[in-house]
Write a protein that holds these residues in place. Structure first.
Motif, PDB file in Angstrom:
ATOM      1  N   GLU A 131     -36.999   7.240 -34.992  1.00  0.00           N
ATOM      2  CA  GLU A 131     -36.731   7.669 -36.367  1.00  0.00           C
ATOM      3  C   GLU A 131     -35.401   7.104 -36.865  1.00  0.00           C
ATOM      4  O   GLU A 131     -35.233   6.848 -38.038  1.00  0.00           O
ATOM      5  N   ARG A 132     -34.454   6.917 -35.956  1.00  0.00           N
ATOM      6  CA  ARG A 132     -33.146   6.384 -36.333  1.00  0.00           C
ATOM      7  C   ARG A 132     -33.113   4.888 -36.095  1.00  0.00           C
ATOM      8  O   ARG A 132     -33.666   4.390 -35.119  1.00  0.00           O
ATOM      9  N   GLY A 133     -32.431   4.161 -36.973  1.00  0.00           N
ATOM     10  CA  GLY A 133     -32.367   2.717 -36.859  1.00  0.00           C
ATOM     11  C   GLY A 133     -31.004   2.236 -36.431  1.00  0.00           C
ATOM     12  O   GLY A 133     -30.090   3.009 -36.147  1.00  0.00           O
ATOM     13  N   GLN A 195     -47.157   7.948 -42.029  1.00  0.00           N
ATOM     14  CA  GLN A 195     -45.821   8.072 -42.598  1.00  0.00           C
ATOM     15  C   GLN A 195     -45.873   8.699 -43.984  1.00  0.00           C
ATOM     16  O   GLN A 195     -45.102   9.617 -44.306  1.00  0.00           O
ATOM     17  N   LEU A 196     -46.788   8.245 -44.815  1.00  0.00           N
ATOM     18  CA  LEU A 196     -46.914   8.792 -46.172  1.00  0.00           C
ATOM     19  C   LEU A 196     -47.359  10.248 -46.146  1.00  0.00           C
ATOM     20  O   LEU A 196     -46.850  11.077 -46.917  1.00  0.00           O
ATOM     21  N   ALA A 198     -46.874  12.451 -43.753  1.00  0.00           N
ATOM     22  CA  ALA A 198     -45.744  13.262 -43.305  1.00  0.00           C
ATOM     23  C   ALA A 198     -44.718  13.438 -44.418  1.00  0.00           C
ATOM     24  O   ALA A 198     -44.184  14.532 -44.632  1.00  0.00           O
ATOM     25  N   SER A 199     -44.454  12.369 -45.153  1.00  0.00           N
ATOM     26  CA  SER A 199     -43.474  12.435 -46.234  1.00  0.00           C
ATOM     27  C   SER A 199     -43.955  13.325 -47.370  1.00  0.00           C
ATOM     28  O   SER A 199     -43.190  14.119 -47.938  1.00  0.00           O
ATOM     29  N   LEU A 200     -45.243  13.221 -47.714  1.00  0.00           N
ATOM     30  CA  LEU A 200     -45.790  14.051 -48.788  1.00  0.00           C
ATOM     31  C   LEU A 200     -45.767  15.528 -48.405  1.00  0.00           C
ATOM     32  O   LEU A 200     -45.432  16.391 -49.233  1.00  0.00           O
ATOM     33  N   LEU A 201     -46.116  15.829 -47.153  1.00  0.00           N
ATOM     34  CA  LEU A 201     -46.083  17.222 -46.713  1.00  0.00           C
ATOM     35  C   LEU A 201     -44.655  17.746 -46.708  1.00  0.00           C
ATOM     36  O   LEU A 201     -44.374  18.842 -47.211  1.00  0.00           O
ATOM     37  N   ALA A 202     -43.726  16.978 -46.150  1.00  0.00           N
ATOM     38  CA  ALA A 202     -42.330  17.419 -46.087  1.00  0.00           C
ATOM     39  C   ALA A 202     -41.728  17.585 -47.469  1.00  0.00           C
ATOM     40  O   ALA A 202     -40.861  18.439 -47.687  1.00  0.00           O
ATOM     41  N   SER A 203     -42.191  16.795 -48.430  1.00  0.00           N
ATOM     42  CA  SER A 203     -41.649  16.902 -49.791  1.00  0.00           C
ATOM     43  C   SER A 203     -41.992  18.244 -50.432  1.00  0.00           C
ATOM     44  O   SER A 203     -41.317  18.685 -51.373  1.00  0.00           O
ATOM     45  N   ARG A 221     -43.111  21.000 -37.591  1.00  0.00           N
ATOM     46  CA  ARG A 221     -42.149  19.995 -37.133  1.00  0.00           C
ATOM     47  C   ARG A 221     -42.869  18.768 -36.583  1.00  0.00           C
ATOM     48  O   ARG A 221     -42.447  17.633 -36.798  1.00  0.00           O
ATOM     49  N   ASP A 222     -43.954  18.987 -35.844  1.00  0.00           N
ATOM     50  CA  ASP A 222     -44.727  17.864 -35.306  1.00  0.00           C
ATOM     51  C   ASP A 222     -45.292  16.991 -36.429  1.00  0.00           C
ATOM     52  O   ASP A 222     -45.248  15.764 -36.354  1.00  0.00           O
ATOM     53  N   THR A 223     -45.831  17.631 -37.459  1.00  0.00           N
ATOM     54  CA  THR A 223     -46.519  16.875 -38.501  1.00  0.00           C
ATOM     55  C   THR A 223     -45.573  16.230 -39.504  1.00  0.00           C
ATOM     56  O   THR A 223     -45.999  15.386 -40.294  1.00  0.00           O
ATOM     57  N   THR A 224     -44.301  16.604 -39.484  1.00  0.00           N
ATOM     58  CA  THR A 224     -43.347  16.020 -40.437  1.00  0.00           C
ATOM     59  C   THR A 224     -42.218  15.260 -39.757  1.00  0.00           C
ATOM     60  O   THR A 224     -41.295  14.812 -40.425  1.00  0.00           O
ATOM     61  N   ARG A 225     -42.284  15.077 -38.432  1.00  0.00           N
ATOM     62  CA  ARG A 225     -41.173  14.462 -37.699  1.00  0.00           C
ATOM     63  C   ARG A 225     -40.788  13.099 -38.277  1.00  0.00           C
ATOM     64  O   ARG A 225     -39.618  12.803 -38.475  1.00  0.00           O
ATOM     65  N   ILE A 226     -41.770  12.261 -38.595  1.00  0.00           N
ATOM     66  CA  ILE A 226     -41.454  10.914 -39.056  1.00  0.00           C
ATOM     67  C   ILE A 226     -41.060  10.869 -40.523  1.00  0.00           C
ATOM     68  O   ILE A 226     -40.712   9.799 -41.040  1.00  0.00           O
TER      69      ILE A 226
END
Length: 371
Positions: A131-133, A195-196, A198-203, A221-226
């Motif tokens: 997740e970190r670059g 990725q999308l 996870a991002s849509l759910l986390a939003s 947490r599992d479904t939004t980790r990325i």
């Protein structure tokens, strides 16, 4: 400890210097993995700070004017991948050039349209990351057991293909040959759309009352980790693979609409069947995903209650080692305010009974999967 004999073997087979263009997460990780095998790695990056950091951490040495690499790995953002490949092919005509961009068709088409001689270019992509670059997050072991797609064509010289496959093998990845089209359709399904999603759910969490989020458990947490990934990079990736991603999203949107309609009228004929079949279809899909090192194996879970005190996880891992219990996967869950956590340990089914009994004998409390 470094295997000296193995290091000599690798150096002899590659027989030269590997040049890495781009000293971020993937580039520096490749550098670390190759350096661990005794291979001469040179690094270059448009960011002097990133380059210096990668060198300081031991991913390679700074490129010199007299370098004559046999293999060049381009590890730069997707929007400049084609430009850098073209420049490296021109600067080092005797080298094999590969790239590790997560989209394969677009840069290839751009290079073909420019009339670039691609005889010594082979696109590739390791399905690995974090997740970190950046160079500070680089690790030599992120490729272990992961697929590494290699996109050859009919004109690819056998020796060139062998070099790129050797790169993957020396990093303990698994080479998989695919066409660029097959690769892009595959990553759209297993990487870009997740990725999308996870991002849509986390939003959905961005504007709700903070008190509602106190109920969040390991599932969310599992479904939004990325969802913590960098927006700047994903704009480039999704733009470069837009059509395959849109096709999967359209199919997903149709499924979501069907479930939404069923839930608006849960007593209507067929509504419960729609929901049940959606969950069951998900069960089927999850069962097809490969596990550790790409194995298609199903594991049983042993859930151990771990006191929230110093040294308990270390003691658990020590006991697992002494009991010769091979951990295939591990997930930790800790609820806010609780004085213990749950360590969910995945093991092969044949030892699950013994694992539970032996851990209980050492004083560990085993939680029911229904607790």
């Amino acid at each position: 400890m470094t295997d000296t004999a193995g290091a000599r073997s690798v150096a002899a087979r590659l027989n030269g210097t590997v040049r890495i263009v781009g000293a971020g997460l993937l580039g520096a990780s490749i550098g670390h993995g190759l350096r661990r095998k005794g291979i001469d790695v040179v690094l270059t990056d448009t960011s002097p700070a990133q380059l210096r950091l990668a060198i300081d951490y031991g991913a390679g040495r700074e490129a010199a004017p007299d370098d004559a690499p046999v293999l060049i790995v381009v590890a730069v953002p997707p929007d400049v991948t084609a430009d850098v490949i073209q420049a490296e092919l021109a600067a080092f005509p005797n080298a094999v050039v590969t790239d590790v961009a997560s989209v394969k068709l677009q840069p290839l088409m751009v290079l073909r349209e420019r009339g670039v001689d691609l005889t010594h270019y082979i696109g590739s992509h390791p399905l690995a990351g974090r997740e970190r670059g950046g160079a500070i997050s680089a690790r030599a072991d992120i490729f272990v057991g992961r697929p590494w797609v290699v996109c050859r064509d009919e004109e690819t010289p056998a020796n060139d293909l062998a070099l790129v496959e050797m790169l993957a093998l020396e990093l303990e990845a698994m080479p998989v040959e695919m066409s660029p089209e097959e690769h892009d359709r595959s990553v759209a399904l297993v990487s870009h759309v997740p990725q999308l999603v996870a991002s849509l759910l986390a939003s959905r969490f961005a504007d709700v009352d903070e008190g509602l989020l106190r109920l969040a458990g390991q599932g969310v947490r599992d479904t939004t980790r990325i969802a913590a990934s960098a927006p700047e990079l994903w704009v480039q990736i999704l733009g470069a693979n837009a059509e395959p991603v849109a096709e999967v999203l359209d199919a997903l949107a149709a499924d979501l609409a069907q479930v939404s309609d069923a839930l608006r009228s849960p007593e209507a004929p067929g509504a419960r069947r729609t929901v049940a079949e959606t969950i069951a279809r998900g069960n089927e899909g999850v069962s097809r995903l490969p596990g550790k090192h790409g194995q298609f194996r199903q594991f049983e879970k042993v859930v151990v209650m771990v006191d929230d005190t110093s040294g308990q996880l270390g003691r658990l891992f020590g006991d697992l080692g002494e009991l010769n219990i091979n951990v295939e996967d591990l997930r930790l869950e800790h609820s806010p305010g609780a004085q213990f956590g749950l360590a969910e340990i995945s093991v092969v089914p044949s030892i699950v009974g013994r694992a539970r009994e032996d851990l209980q004998a050492r004083g560990w409390q085993i939680a029911s999967m229904n607790d």
